[in-house]
Design a protein around this motif. Structure first.
Motif, PDB file in Angstrom:
ATOM      1  N   ASP A  73       0.815  -1.221   0.000  1.00 41.04           N
ATOM      2  CA  ASP A  73       0.000   0.000   0.000  1.00 41.04           C
ATOM      3  C   ASP A  73       0.845   1.266   0.000  1.00 41.04           C
ATOM      4  O   ASP A  73       0.297   2.376   0.045  1.00 41.04           O
ATOM      5  N   THR A  74       2.155   1.126  -0.067  1.00 42.53           N
ATOM      6  CA  THR A  74       3.045   2.287  -0.104  1.00 42.53           C
ATOM      7  C   THR A  74       2.734   3.143  -1.329  1.00 42.53           C
ATOM      8  O   THR A  74       2.668   2.636  -2.449  1.00 42.53           O
ATOM      9  N   LYS A  75       2.527   4.422  -1.107  1.00 45.29           N
ATOM     10  CA  LYS A  75       2.233   5.355  -2.196  1.00 45.29           C
ATOM     11  C   LYS A  75       3.494   5.598  -3.028  1.00 45.29           C
ATOM     12  O   LYS A  75       4.598   5.677  -2.478  1.00 45.29           O
ATOM     13  N   VAL A  76       3.301   5.703  -4.331  1.00 47.18           N
ATOM     14  CA  VAL A  76       4.411   6.031  -5.232  1.00 47.18           C
ATOM     15  C   VAL A  76       3.975   7.190  -6.118  1.00 47.18           C
ATOM     16  O   VAL A  76       2.784   7.406  -6.341  1.00 47.18           O
ATOM     17  N   GLY A  77       4.961   7.914  -6.608  1.00 50.39           N
ATOM     18  CA  GLY A  77       4.680   9.049  -7.463  1.00 50.39           C
ATOM     19  C   GLY A  77       5.593   9.053  -8.674  1.00 50.39           C
ATOM     20  O   GLY A  77       6.535   8.261  -8.774  1.00 50.39           O
ATOM     21  N   ASP A  78       5.269   9.945  -9.607  1.00 54.06           N
ATOM     22  CA  ASP A  78       6.097  10.073 -10.810  1.00 54.06           C
ATOM     23  C   ASP A  78       7.554  10.217 -10.407  1.00 54.06           C
ATOM     24  O   ASP A  78       7.883  10.888  -9.436  1.00 54.06           O
ATOM     25  N   ASP A  79       8.380   9.567 -11.164  1.00 55.48           N
ATOM     26  CA  ASP A  79       9.825   9.632 -11.002  1.00 55.48           C
ATOM     27  C   ASP A  79      10.356   8.868  -9.790  1.00 55.48           C
ATOM     28  O   ASP A  79      11.550   8.916  -9.529  1.00 55.48           O
ATOM     29  N   ASP A  80       9.477   8.187  -9.035  1.00 59.01           N
ATOM     30  CA  ASP A  80       9.995   7.297  -7.992  1.00 59.01           C
ATOM     31  C   ASP A  80      10.684   6.112  -8.650  1.00 59.01           C
ATOM     32  O   ASP A  80      10.344   5.714  -9.767  1.00 59.01           O
ATOM     33  N   VAL A  81      11.639   5.552  -7.959  1.00 60.04           N
ATOM     34  CA  VAL A  81      12.346   4.376  -8.439  1.00 60.04           C
ATOM     35  C   VAL A  81      12.105   3.240  -7.449  1.00 60.04           C
ATOM     36  O   VAL A  81      12.356   3.383  -6.257  1.00 60.04           O
ATOM     37  N   ILE A  82      11.587   2.137  -7.969  1.00 58.51           N
ATOM     38  CA  ILE A  82      11.345   0.945  -7.152  1.00 58.51           C
ATOM     39  C   ILE A  82      12.435  -0.058  -7.480  1.00 58.51           C
ATOM     40  O   ILE A  82      12.631  -0.424  -8.644  1.00 58.51           O
ATOM     41  N   SER A  83      13.135  -0.492  -6.457  1.00 57.05           N
ATOM     42  CA  SER A  83      14.202  -1.479  -6.643  1.00 57.05           C
ATOM     43  C   SER A  83      13.784  -2.791  -5.995  1.00 57.05           C
ATOM     44  O   SER A  83      13.376  -2.810  -4.838  1.00 57.05           O
ATOM     45  N   VAL A  84      13.890  -3.859  -6.764  1.00 57.92           N
ATOM     46  CA  VAL A  84      13.598  -5.200  -6.262  1.00 57.92           C
ATOM     47  C   VAL A  84      14.938  -5.913  -6.148  1.00 57.92           C
ATOM     48  O   VAL A  84      15.676  -6.022  -7.126  1.00 57.92           O
TER      49      VAL A  84
END
Length: 93
Positions: A73-84
């Motif tokens: 449920d973590t909010k994300v926005g434009d230009d965020d980077v998600i690292s797996v």
């Protein structure tokens, strides 16, 4: 909102060899749904059948570990980077 999702080498085989993918969503869960829609082979690699984060990966939004935020449920926005990142465990032997 489009964000960048960075995949570790071990998961790239499920994403056409790509290490960085654009995906849409306003929460981490929505981004992963879009990611799996684009690359069905990633189903079960990042999220379990029960819809929880897979225990063998660590996920960061920018530099923040989502386990200490709101998980999927973590909010994300434009230009965020998600690292797996693959979870690494070791033991005394």
């Amino acid at each position: 909102m489009a964000v960048e999702v960075r995949l570790p080498t071990i998961l790239r085989q499920h994403a056409g060899g790509q290490g960085s993918i654009r995906a849409n969503g306003s929460t981490l869960g929505e981004v992963f749904e879009d990611l799996v829609r684009q690359f069905p082979g990633l189903a079960g690699q990042v999220v379990t059948e029960d819809g929880a984060l897979h225990k063998f990966v660590n996920v960061y939004v920018n530099d923040d570990d989502v386990r200490y935020l709101d998980k999927l449920d973590t909010k994300v926005g434009d230009d965020d980077v998600i690292s797996v990142l693959p979870a690494v465990a070791g033991g005394a032997g």
